[in-house]
Scaffold this active site. Structure first.
Site, mmCIF file in Angstrom:
data_model
loop_
_atom_site.group_PDB
_atom_site.id
_atom_site.type_symbol
_atom_site.label_atom_id
_atom_site.label_comp_id
_atom_site.label_asym_id
_atom_site.label_seq_id
_atom_site.Cartn_x
_atom_site.Cartn_y
_atom_site.Cartn_z
ATOM 1 N N ASP A 147 -3.448 16.745 0.480
ATOM 2 C CA ASP A 147 -3.931 16.025 -0.700
ATOM 3 C C ASP A 147 -4.288 17.050 -1.769
ATOM 4 O O ASP A 147 -5.330 17.704 -1.678
ATOM 5 C CB ASP A 147 -5.149 15.174 -0.352
ATOM 6 C CG ASP A 147 -5.546 14.235 -1.484
ATOM 7 O OD1 ASP A 147 -5.263 14.570 -2.654
ATOM 8 O OD2 ASP A 147 -6.151 13.182 -1.206
ATOM 9 N N GLU A 165 9.603 -6.009 -0.862
ATOM 10 C CA GLU A 165 8.894 -7.017 -0.070
ATOM 11 C C GLU A 165 9.199 -8.412 -0.611
ATOM 12 O O GLU A 165 9.261 -8.605 -1.821
ATOM 13 C CB GLU A 165 7.390 -6.732 -0.101
ATOM 14 C CG GLU A 165 7.037 -5.387 0.536
ATOM 15 C CD GLU A 165 5.550 -5.047 0.471
ATOM 16 O OE1 GLU A 165 4.756 -5.890 -0.035
ATOM 17 O OE2 GLU A 165 5.175 -3.949 0.898
ATOM 18 N N ALA A 179 -0.058 2.123 3.175
ATOM 19 C CA ALA A 179 -0.368 2.377 1.769
ATOM 20 C C ALA A 179 0.580 1.605 0.851
ATOM 21 O O ALA A 179 0.292 0.457 0.473
ATOM 22 C CB ALA A 179 -0.327 3.876 1.487
ATOM 23 N N ARG A 180 1.707 2.190 0.513
ATOM 24 C CA ARG A 180 2.713 1.542 -0.317
ATOM 25 C C ARG A 180 4.100 1.927 0.187
ATOM 26 O O ARG A 180 4.366 3.090 0.508
ATOM 27 C CB ARG A 180 2.562 1.939 -1.797
ATOM 28 C CG ARG A 180 1.397 1.273 -2.522
ATOM 29 C CD ARG A 180 1.611 -0.230 -2.647
ATOM 30 N NE ARG A 180 0.578 -0.905 -3.427
ATOM 31 C CZ ARG A 180 -0.529 -1.423 -2.918
ATOM 32 N NH1 ARG A 180 -0.778 -1.304 -1.626
ATOM 33 N NH2 ARG A 180 -1.398 -2.054 -3.702
ATOM 34 N N HIS A 210 2.397 -6.622 4.978
ATOM 35 C CA HIS A 210 1.453 -6.170 3.945
ATOM 36 C C HIS A 210 0.154 -6.968 4.049
ATOM 37 O O HIS A 210 -0.449 -7.338 3.044
ATOM 38 C CB HIS A 210 2.063 -6.302 2.545
ATOM 39 C CG HIS A 210 1.439 -5.371 1.548
ATOM 40 N ND1 HIS A 210 2.106 -4.904 0.436
ATOM 41 C CD2 HIS A 210 0.198 -4.818 1.483
ATOM 42 C CE1 HIS A 210 1.309 -4.115 -0.270
ATOM 43 N NE2 HIS A 210 0.148 -4.048 0.354
ATOM 44 N N ALA A 247 -4.452 -5.712 7.314
ATOM 45 C CA ALA A 247 -5.900 -5.557 7.135
ATOM 46 C C ALA A 247 -6.575 -6.830 6.642
ATOM 47 O O ALA A 247 -7.775 -6.823 6.372
ATOM 48 C CB ALA A 247 -6.186 -4.410 6.158
#
Length: 356
Positions: free
Chosen positions: A186, A276, A246-247, A295, A298
């Site tokens: 990162d 998607e 994430a993406r 997606h 969560a």
């Protein structure tokens, strides 16, 4: 005396099910119910991209999936803020919003725990070959289901691409599994913070070559789009797995499929995809070593409760003439259009109190 115009909050249509009822048990509406001269409703029609007609009657719009584009905002002058339900905002044109004096805010605290828990879930499901064993048992292949051996996270290396709040919480939860070492790539993370977490900051190629579990925890930006491609998968261990919550476009899907088919990596768990929804004809759908979710891995009652409350608190801040928290286009704070909208709200609230 003319009654003040009600403050109006709109929710995107996808907060409701097909029968018109709330799709989620609690999204913080009780907070809005307590405010005087405030009205809220749900957009009656879902469109993948907002039209100006959908937005122009509101002071704040709380949004789940629809895109916000330049065209969406054409002629929209009343709107002061858009509350994104989640932490991603790649479906919102931030520059267009800033130019028109519209703040965009997100709900970071609402997603940290549920996404981190989902990462742990996927780590363990891949480690113990959960879906593969489940499918074999359902097919009556009991003995065959006992043959695939898992590989525990214990004494292995976990690498995270991105060291934001979700990655940090996932690392905290994974520690109880006795992971031997945590790595992170990162460029924007503080080395001091990484050291406090017991995480070694390394270049991307080193992370990929050393990790048994590679976690994608970075936002989708021009820098990260296609970050993991053929060259990157070539660095990974044959026994390593990739987990992306994430993406989708951060990972080159064709390169991932190629790596899985060739056995260059052992498996993957994907909650997000380049396009998607994922097509039923995708090669990913036919692989036993891949876990696929929509997606929504969560999505919990707690997730929407917490995100909804944060979004509604942001709307109430605008109602009071204040800037909401967690703004992702901070330049808007210097835009006279935005400041004027907040000033009007403060004046309207003061006038309402004087009239009481």
């Amino acid at each position: 005396m003319v009654a003040p115009r009600p403050f109006r909050v709109g929710f995107s249509a996808d907060f409701r099910g097909e029968d018109g009822s709330l799709a989620f048990p609690d999204i913080g509406l009780s907070l809005l119910d307590a405010a005087e001269c405030l009205e809220y409703d749900f957009l009656p029609v879902y469109r993948p991209e907002y039209t100006p007609e959908q937005l122009m009657g509101y002071d704040v719009v709380i949004s789940l999936r629809p895109r916000v584009t330049v065209e969406s905002l054409r002629g929209v002058s009343r709107l002061c803020a858009i509350g994104r339900c989640g932490v991603g905002y790649d479906n919102v044109d931030l520059n267009a919003c800033t130019e028109q004096g519209i703040a965009v805010y997100i709900t970071p605290q609402g997603v940290v725990r549920p996404v981190a828990e989902s990462i742990v879930l996927l780590v363990l499901a891949l480690s113990h070959r959960l879906l593969q064993k489940d499918r074999l048992v359902r097919q009556g292949r009991w003995v065959e289901s006992t043959l695939p051996l898992g590989r525990e996270p214990r004494d292995r290396v976990v690498g995270t691409i991105g060291l934001g709040n979700i990655a940090r919480e996932a690392i905290r939860l994974l520690r109880v599994l006795d992971v031997r070492r945590f790595l992170a790539f990162d460029p924007y993370a503080s080395p001091q913070r990484a050291a406090e977490l017991g995480v070694d900051m390394v270049p991307l190629d080193e992370l990929l070559s050393a990790s048994d579990f590679v976690l994608v925890n970075c936002p989708l930006t021009p820098e990260t789009r296609g970050l993991l491609g053929r060259e990157q998968f070539a660095y990974m261990k044959p026994g390593a797995v990739l987990i992306n919550t994430a993406r989708g476009p951060i990972v080159n899907e064709a390169a991932l499929i190629e790596a899985l088919q060739a056995g260059r990596i052992a498996g993957a768990a994907l909650d997000v995809f380049e396009s998607e929804p994922l097509g039923a004809d995708s090669p990913l759908a036919k692989m036993d070593n891949v876990i696929l979710t929509s997606h929504s891995i969560a999505w919990t009652e707690e997730l929407f409760r917490d995100m909804g409350r944060i979004d509604c608190e942001g709307a109430l801040a605008v109602y009071r003439g204040e800037a909401p928290r967690h703004i992702v286009n901070p330049q808007v704070l210097d835009n006279p259009l935005f400041l004027e909208k907040l000033s009007h709200r403060r004046a309207a609230l003061a006038g309402a109190k004087e009239a009481q």
